[in-house]
Scaffold this motif. Structure first.
Motif, short mmCIF file in Angstrom:
data_model
loop_
_atom_site.label_atom_id
_atom_site.label_comp_id
_atom_site.label_asym_id
_atom_site.label_seq_id
_atom_site.Cartn_x
_atom_site.Cartn_y
_atom_site.Cartn_z
N ASP A 190 0.83 -1.21 0.00
CA ASP A 190 0.00 0.00 0.00
C ASP A 190 0.86 1.26 0.00
OD1 ASP A 190 -2.45 -1.36 0.05
OD2 ASP A 190 -2.33 -1.62 2.22
N THR A 191 2.03 1.17 0.60
CA THR A 191 2.89 2.34 0.72
C THR A 191 4.32 1.98 0.34
OG1 THR A 191 3.09 1.81 3.08
CG2 THR A 191 1.54 3.56 2.47
N VAL A 192 5.02 2.91 -0.32
CA VAL A 192 6.39 2.68 -0.77
C VAL A 192 7.25 3.86 -0.32
CG1 VAL A 192 7.92 2.33 -2.75
CG2 VAL A 192 5.59 1.41 -2.79
N ALA A 193 8.37 3.57 0.31
CA ALA A 193 9.32 4.60 0.71
C ALA A 193 10.57 4.54 -0.16
CB ALA A 193 9.72 4.42 2.18
N LEU A 194 10.98 5.68 -0.69
CA LEU A 194 12.25 5.78 -1.42
C LEU A 194 13.23 6.45 -0.46
CD1 LEU A 194 9.75 6.20 -3.60
CD2 LEU A 194 11.65 6.49 -5.19
N LEU A 195 14.17 5.66 0.06
CA LEU A 195 15.05 6.09 1.14
C LEU A 195 16.34 6.67 0.58
CD1 LEU A 195 15.72 6.08 4.23
CD2 LEU A 195 16.66 3.77 3.87
N CYS A 196 16.61 7.93 0.91
CA CYS A 196 17.86 8.56 0.48
C CYS A 196 18.24 9.66 1.47
CB CYS A 196 17.72 9.16 -0.92
SG CYS A 196 16.69 10.64 -1.00
N ARG A 197 19.45 10.17 1.34
CA ARG A 197 19.88 11.29 2.18
C ARG A 197 19.17 12.58 1.77
NH1 ARG A 197 25.17 12.96 1.09
NH2 ARG A 197 24.89 12.07 -0.96
N LYS A 198 19.02 13.48 2.70
CA LYS A 198 18.58 14.81 2.34
C LYS A 198 19.68 15.44 1.48
CE LYS A 198 15.54 15.78 6.26
NZ LYS A 198 15.32 16.58 7.50
N ASN A 199 19.26 16.10 0.43
CA ASN A 199 20.21 16.72 -0.51
C ASN A 199 21.18 15.70 -1.10
OD1 ASN A 199 19.00 19.18 -0.02
ND2 ASN A 199 20.50 19.80 1.51
N GLU A 205 16.33 12.93 -9.15
CA GLU A 205 15.96 11.69 -9.82
C GLU A 205 15.00 10.89 -8.96
OE1 GLU A 205 17.97 7.99 -12.09
OE2 GLU A 205 19.02 8.64 -10.30
N LEU A 206 15.24 10.84 -7.64
CA LEU A 206 14.36 10.12 -6.73
C LEU A 206 12.97 10.74 -6.71
CD1 LEU A 206 15.06 7.65 -4.83
CD2 LEU A 206 16.98 8.73 -5.96
N ARG A 207 12.91 12.06 -6.77
CA ARG A 207 11.60 12.72 -6.79
C ARG A 207 10.85 12.39 -8.07
NH1 ARG A 207 14.41 18.22 -4.67
NH2 ARG A 207 14.45 17.72 -2.44
N TRP A 208 11.58 12.32 -9.18
CA TRP A 208 10.96 11.92 -10.45
C TRP A 208 10.40 10.51 -10.33
CZ3 TRP A 208 9.78 13.53 -15.42
CH2 TRP A 208 9.59 12.53 -16.37
N ALA A 218 0.97 3.80 -6.66
CA ALA A 218 1.55 3.60 -5.33
C ALA A 218 1.41 4.86 -4.49
CB ALA A 218 3.02 3.23 -5.46
N ASP A 219 1.26 4.68 -3.20
CA ASP A 219 1.34 5.77 -2.24
C ASP A 219 2.82 5.87 -1.86
OD1 ASP A 219 1.14 7.63 -0.24
OD2 ASP A 219 -0.12 6.41 1.09
N ALA A 220 3.56 6.67 -2.62
CA ALA A 220 5.02 6.69 -2.50
C ALA A 220 5.51 8.03 -1.97
CB ALA A 220 5.66 6.40 -3.85
N ASP A 221 6.62 7.98 -1.22
CA ASP A 221 7.24 9.19 -0.68
C ASP A 221 8.75 9.02 -0.67
OD1 ASP A 221 4.82 10.74 0.39
OD2 ASP A 221 4.59 8.83 1.45
N VAL A 222 9.46 10.13 -0.82
CA VAL A 222 10.90 10.17 -0.58
C VAL A 222 11.11 10.43 0.90
CG1 VAL A 222 13.06 11.39 -1.06
CG2 VAL A 222 11.41 11.00 -2.91
N VAL A 223 11.88 9.57 1.57
CA VAL A 223 12.10 9.70 3.01
C VAL A 223 13.61 9.68 3.30
CG1 VAL A 223 9.89 8.58 3.49
CG2 VAL A 223 11.99 7.23 3.51
N HIS A 224 13.99 10.10 4.52
CA HIS A 224 15.38 10.25 4.87
C HIS A 224 15.70 9.49 6.16
CE1 HIS A 224 15.27 13.21 1.75
NE2 HIS A 224 14.38 13.94 2.41
#
Length: 489
Positions: A190-199, A205-208, A218-224
């Motif tokens: 149901d939810t997907v996290a794209l894990l990366c460092r801030k900046n 590219e991750l936001r794209w 997908a209920d997706a977000d970029v997370v840190h």
């Protein structure tokens, strides 16, 4: 050469600035530590390949990536594990030891090639952060849209033209879903996290990718890392995530520790969320790739790794001669036995390239044929603090244990190509060395429809963050449709 290329060269000054501007707005950029962004240049001259050739290279990459993972597992499970573990940082080593036995799936890998005489030669396998799925799609999609409008291609048919060209973001998403289904039968995340460092340098590219995942449903977000917590789930700001896609170098966690995330990365396929691209430094260490090459002439090594005939044939056909670089006998690039690999390499600098087994960004890559040039001198002095001849460099590299020492590879003879590099206010002719990278998955029931990405650089050591640009990769069929529209004007 496709006829469209002549049209593009004549017309690029009309559409090139818009191509560069739009690609940058969509995320074709490098992010600096302060959060500011720098455009990644894009060319008005694409790489054009038949769809079947793109597919062939993806299937080749699947065999090479599978074989490389098998070789890494074989080494770590045997008496010579230190060959790979010794290259890693303390946290990378700890995670490799904790996860290698359970790590049987890699949702995405990337094999980097130079193409010589129409034959792709694999230079290395990327398994830690095999990125650029987003960059490649931004470049190709923007190129197709901008050029299509310039040649008055029917707007209503544009969506089908984009679909015809392929979509690496969609392939990545399907790989993640297939991997998730294997771990949670009958369920979808149901939810997907794209894990990366801030900046992170590639956060645009991750936001794209995140936006595309949302389009796919997908209920997706970029997370840190610093925002993640949870006693029994992967949680960010109170939201729980079922599936995590990691875009995070383990070494970055050593610079800015995040104990919760370090613990999370130590369990595969994840105890608090499904996690399908675990840290795989041991797969990407170039010593693993060198052993893969060696397996072509070492049947016992191939058998211990469990390489299939198809995998071994892929290595034989597409991997240039590559060996761990240390004193001792071995089989040389011509198939003959040599008394000492280091001495053999020192004798013929123009034929070889030295690479540190575990390093990022091509900083410790030395081309023998560049001896005497400014780039060679800068790299040698950067690594060792002083100038060295090729023979001196070989001797020093053979005894250097940092990052697991060095490997040596027979150089792939590639020549620069003439392209048109686009800025927001200019279109400039540029001589580029061009590589080709193809994506692949390991351990899934089937391969998604992976494509590739092409980078260009004025240096033979191609690296986006260190300079260079992206060339749109389009299929012959798409190119022909654009050409037909131009002729109809």
């Amino acid at each position: 050469m496709h006829e469209l290329m002549d049209v593009l060269r004549r017309q690029a000054h009309y559409f090139g600035p818009e191509l560069a501007k739009t690609a940058y707005q969509r995320g074709l950029a490098v992010t600096k530590p302060d959060g500011s962004t720098q455009p990644i240049p894009i060319t008005a001259t694409p790489v054009i390949l038949d769809a079947e050739e793109i597919k062939r290279r993806a299937l080749l990459s699947a065999k090479l990536a599978s074989a490389t993972m098998k070789m890494a597992r074989s080494v770590l499970g045997g008496p010579d594990a230190e060959l790979l573990l010794g290259a890693l940082s303390p946290l990378e080593r700890r995670l490799a030891q904790a996860t290698w036995e359970e790590s049987r799936k890699l949702a995405t890998t990337r094999v980097d090639y130079f193409v010589s005489g129409g034959q792709p030669w694999a230079l290395e396998v990327n398994a830690t952060i095999p990125a650029m799925q987003g960059y490649s799609d931004i470049a190709a999609r923007t190129f197709i849209e901008v050029v299509a409008r310039h040649v008055r291609y029917p707007e209503k048919a544009l969506a089908s033209l984009l679909t015809l060209n392929g979509n690496n973001a969609l392939a990545l998403y399907r790989a993640l879903l297939d991997g998730y289904a294997a771990e949670r039968p009958g369920k979808m995340p149901d939810t997907v996290a794209l894990l990366c460092r801030k900046n992170d340098a590639q956060v645009t590219e991750l936001r794209w990718l995140c936006e595309r995942f949302r389009e796919f449903g997908a209920d997706a977000d970029v997370v840190h890392p610093e925002d993640v917590s949870g006693d029994d789930a992967f949680t960010v700001n109170g939201k729980k995530y079922d599936l995590v896609y990691r875009h995070l170098f383990v070494r970055r966690l050593e610079q800015t520790p995040a104990p919760w995330v370090e613990d999370f990365l130590g369990v595969v396929p994840g105890k608090k969320a499904v996690f399908l691209n675990p840290p795989a430094s041991q797969v990407e260490v170039k010593t693993t790739f060198a052993l893969l090459s060696q397996a072509v002439t070492d049947a016992a090594l191939a058998e211990r790794a469990g390489l299939t005939p198809d995998e071994l044939e892929a290595v034989r056909a597409a991997v240039p001669w590559t060996r761990p670089f240390r004193h001792g006998p071995g089989v040389g690039p011509d198939g003959a036995q040599v008394d000492d690999i280091v001495a053999r390499v020192a004798e013929e600098p123009a034929r070889f390239v030295l690479k540190r087994a575990w390093d990022y960004g091509g900083k410790a890559v030395f081309l023998g044929r560049s001896v005497g040039t400014v780039p060679y001198e800068e790299r040698v002095k950067g690594a060792y603090g002083e100038s060295k001849t090729w023979a001196q460099l070989c001797e020093r590299a053979a005894t250097d244990t940092q990052g697991g020492g060095f490997v040596v590879q027979e150089v792939v003879d590639t020549q620069p190509e003439e392209h048109l590099l686009c800025g927001q206010n200019s279109v400039l002719p540029t001589s580029f060395f061009v590589d080709y990278s193809a994506y692949a998955s390991v351990g899934l029931a089937k391969q998604p429809a992976w494509g590739g990405v092409c980078r260009g650089s004025m240096s033979e050591i191609v690296n986006i963050v260190g300079g260079g640009g992206v060339l749109p990769l389009i299929t012959t069929e798409v190119a022909s449709k654009l050409l037909l529209a131009w002729k109809a004007i």
